[in-house]
Motif scaffolding. Structure first.
Motif, short mmCIF file in Angstrom:
data_model
loop_
_atom_site.label_atom_id
_atom_site.label_comp_id
_atom_site.label_asym_id
_atom_site.label_seq_id
_atom_site.Cartn_x
_atom_site.Cartn_y
_atom_site.Cartn_z
N TYR A 1 0.66 -1.47 0.30
CA TYR A 1 0.27 0.23 -0.13
C TYR A 1 0.52 1.16 0.13
O TYR A 1 0.93 2.39 -0.74
CB TYR A 1 -1.21 -0.39 1.18
N ASP B 1 -11.98 -8.47 -10.24
CA ASP B 1 -11.03 -9.03 -9.08
C ASP B 1 -9.76 -9.35 -9.44
O ASP B 1 -8.83 -9.22 -9.15
CB ASP B 1 -12.03 -10.44 -8.16
N ILE C 1 -8.02 -6.20 -11.32
CA ILE C 1 -7.42 -6.14 -9.86
C ILE C 1 -5.94 -6.77 -9.54
O ILE C 1 -5.18 -5.49 -8.91
CB ILE C 1 -8.08 -5.86 -8.32
N VAL D 1 -3.26 -5.01 -5.08
CA VAL D 1 -3.48 -6.13 -3.96
C VAL D 1 -2.70 -7.07 -4.00
O VAL D 1 -2.35 -7.70 -4.98
CB VAL D 1 -5.12 -6.41 -3.50
N LEU E 1 -14.18 -7.69 -4.54
CA LEU E 1 -13.39 -6.96 -3.66
C LEU E 1 -13.75 -5.49 -3.18
O LEU E 1 -13.61 -4.53 -2.70
CB LEU E 1 -12.03 -6.90 -4.59
N THR F 1 -18.74 -3.74 -1.18
CA THR F 1 -18.33 -3.56 0.63
C THR F 1 -19.42 -4.38 0.98
O THR F 1 -19.56 -4.21 2.42
CB THR F 1 -18.68 -1.93 0.49
N ILE G 1 -12.20 1.65 -9.20
CA ILE G 1 -11.31 1.84 -9.11
C ILE G 1 -9.96 1.68 -10.21
O ILE G 1 -10.52 1.35 -11.64
CB ILE G 1 -10.53 0.38 -8.56
N ARG H 1 -8.42 3.90 -5.55
CA ARG H 1 -7.66 3.28 -4.77
C ARG H 1 -8.37 2.24 -4.21
O ARG H 1 -9.74 2.41 -4.05
CB ARG H 1 -5.92 3.36 -4.61
N LEU H 2 -7.62 1.25 -4.16
CA LEU H 2 -8.43 0.67 -2.78
C LEU H 2 -9.07 1.14 -2.10
O LEU H 2 -9.74 0.91 -1.29
CB LEU H 2 -7.77 -0.88 -2.44
N GLN H 3 -8.19 2.41 -1.13
CA GLN H 3 -8.91 3.27 -0.60
C GLN H 3 -8.10 4.94 -1.42
O GLN H 3 -7.77 4.93 -1.93
CB GLN H 3 -7.26 3.44 0.24
#
Length: 616
Positions: free
Chosen positions: A2, A39, A42, A48, A57, A60, A76, A258-260
């Protein structure tokens, strides 16, 4: 992992130029592997690691994982180094996977230049595959067919290629073979995205014009708005205007998904990202609205915006009347995250205080009910879903009614109208008789047939929405042994013969059980509801009559027998008149008791009436 991505993300917007951006979406019929393919993409782009990875992924919510559907779209940005050595930014704009959310899907597609159209190698082209293809074609998008699940023993790639050619009109030789589950063909999918989807067009020198395609509520930051920039540049500190509401906000932060969330100095034409501007509720934003700068606004909003209106209505009541305030607070919190839900206060003599809610469709209704129960610990009773009817009155006015309690006086009604849909069903040929019988039972008209490939039929038929909202999809799956697929769109309102069906228990109207029905089906509905209530309402010391009535005419009845004490047991002989005297005395007592006795209808009875539409 990350930390590396975070450092990379800070310079990402400066390094990637517009020719190296690709905005795309994945569309498919339900359960054809859309989330699994996302998934793998990504994972393949290194977003990830193995330890942090989990299935679905981008989904949520727990309910999304359990049901295997996407309810809330996610986005994303994937960094990808292609075979030509260039670094690309691939913006995956995920879309919900159900007809209830078709408007959100259309706005997400309006933010893209191309789509991956996923087809299951064992099931082939389905109704929603066609519907999604037409949506993509409306937006003039590049379409890349992807045949997924080629690893299954039942996979028939040649059959699916033939369907892609005949039913979709796409070149089957360009279809990419992959198995998202096994990770086969993922590199080919990424290369096709770079090669076949055009880069975005736009001018960063023009006034800002950006399209909102999603929004969700963060309890710490307020509303996070997802948008695509078509022209101009957006930076933190800018004053922006939402053109539909004409509301002005100061941008606190912009960035990439992003993923965050990854903050960025700016978002320029062609890019997809988010903004935070202290917006209090999701209702303050509108999917499809245009964002522009307050100081230098765009000349006109982007096309395609419309107000999303509910089509299915139901009342929610707490099981215990003391929990009304708790339900009110839960709905208020839920509404922060779901602008499509509309509700107003409602009351019922039988169920007390509650709320009348409007939903986009039955799946939306189901999701709202389940999330309120799970996330907000609410115990709910939901009345039978209905649709919005229109009535033309004798004084020339028009009334739109979605709650049977407000049904106009029949004397004042000149004409009644109900909403119709155009349904597309794709089924194996052997089930045609059973499916047509089901459609005709539901008052289907104007049916047309096409044979897209050997052994398969596409039926297009017009149906009243009220006949579909209860259990049509479940029945379709039952009569086709799971092979039938179904998609629909609202078309118009048509004149119909509608009546209000009242349910009387012990001669008292139960307003929560009233429904508006087609006149010829009123008796069928009345019998069904009366029989259900007879099973659920406990016996009393007196007879209970459960009746269905249209106006003053009783059209159905069930009777719950009384408990009967044997008052003649103490008579061991003697004249028959002695026994008769005791029985008459008992009869008078029961009659008097019936006049003053109250019938407590258990909560399970209301649930049973709703269940009768899906399980009979």
């Amino acid at each position: 992992m990350y930390q590396i991505l975070g450092v990379f993300g800070l310079f990402f917007t400066q390094l990637i130029h517009m020719p190296n951006i690709r905005n795309f979406s994945i569309i498919a019929h339900i359960d054809h592997g859309k989330s699994t393919l996302a998934d793998r993409l990504i994972q393949h782009t290194g977003m990830v690691g193995e330890r942090e990875f989990r299935d679905q992924l981008l989904d949520t919510m727990d309910i999304e994982r359990e049901r295997g559907i996407t309810i809330k779209s996610n986005t994303i940005t994937l960094p990808y180094k292609a075979k030509d050595g260039e670094q690309y930014a691939l913006n995956l704009i995920d879309t919900p996977g159900h007809v209830d959310f078709s408007y959100e899907v259309s706005r997400a597609l309006a933010s893209c230049e191309g789509v991956l159209l996923v087809v299951d190698a064992s099931q082939g082209v389905q109704a929603q595959t066609l519907a999604n293809l037409y949506l993509a074609m409306e937006h003039d998008l590049a379409i890349i067919p992807v045949i997924n699940k080629i690893d299954l023993p039942s996979a028939d790639v040649n059959m699916v290629k033939e369907q892609i050619d005949q039913e979709l009109g796409l070149d089957p030789e360009l279809a990419i073979l992959c198995s998202a589950k096994e990770g086969i063909g993922i590199e080919a999918v990424l290369d096709a995205i770079v090669a076949q989807i055009p880069p975005p067009q736009g001018d960063r020198g023009r006034p800002l014009s950006a399209l909102i395609f999603d929004a969700y509520y963060d309890p710490y930051r307020g509303v996070i708005v997802s948008f695509r920039v078509f022209d101009g540049v957006l930076k933190a500190g800018d004053l922006v205007r939402f053109m539909f509401h004409n509301a002005v906000y100061k941008v606190e932060e912009v960035g990439l998904f992003r993923l965050q969330r990854q903050p960025s100095p700016e978002l320029a034409a062609g890019m997809v990202g988010y903004l935070i501007a202290g917006i209090k509720t999701v209702a303050d934003t509108r999917v499809g609205d245009t964002i522009t700068l307050d100081a230098n606004p765009a000349a006109a909003p982007l096309p395609g915006f419309k107000e999303v209106k509910p089509v299915v209505f139901s009342s929610l009541y707490p099981v215990a009347s003391d929990d009304y305030q708790s339900l009110a607070e839960a709905l208020e919190k839920y509404k922060l995250n779901d602008a499509a839900l509309v509700y107003t206060k409602d009351s019922s003599a039988a169920l007390g205080q509650g709320f009348r809610c409007g939903f986009l469709g039955l799946l939306h209704l189901d999701i709202v009910q389940e999330r309120l129960e799970r996330e907000y610990n609410q115990s709910l009773i939901m009345t039978t879903p209905s649709v919005r009817y229109k009535f033309q009155l004798t004084d020339g006015s028009e009334a739109a009614i979605d709650n049977p309690q407000f049904y106009p006086d029949p004397v004042r009604i000149q004409k009644a109208f109900e909403p119709f849909i155009r349904a597309a069903l794709i089924i194996p040929e052997r089930y045609m008789g059973a499916v047509m019988k089901l459609c005709l039972e539901r008052r289907g008209v104007n049916s047309t047939f096409s044979y897209p490939s050997p052994g398969r039929i596409e039926i297009t038929i017009e149906l009243p929405l009220a006949e579909v909202v209860f259990d049509f999809y479940d029945r379709l799956k039952t009569v086709t042994q799971g092979y039938g697929s179904f998609d629909y769109e609202l078309i118009d309102y048509r004149e119909s013969d509608l009546v209000k069906l009242d349910i009387l228990v012990n001669s008292e109207k139960v307003d929560a059980l009233s429904t508006i029905v087609f006149k010829d089906k009123a008796r069928e509905w009345g019998v069904r509801i009366c029989d259900r209530l007879k099973e659920e309402i406990p016996r009393q010391q007196f007879k209970i009559a459960i009746q269905g009535a249209v106006g003053g005419k009783i059209i159905s009845r069930s009777t719950i027998s009384a408990f009967r004490k044997d008052v003649t047991a103490k008579c061991y002989g003697g004249d028959i008149t002695r026994k008769r005297k005791l029985l008459e005395k008992q009869k008078k007592g029961k009659k008097r008791m019936k006049m003053v006795g109250n019938i407590m209808i258990p909560q399970s009875a209301f649930v049973a009436v709703l269940r009768s539409e899906t399980e009979d």
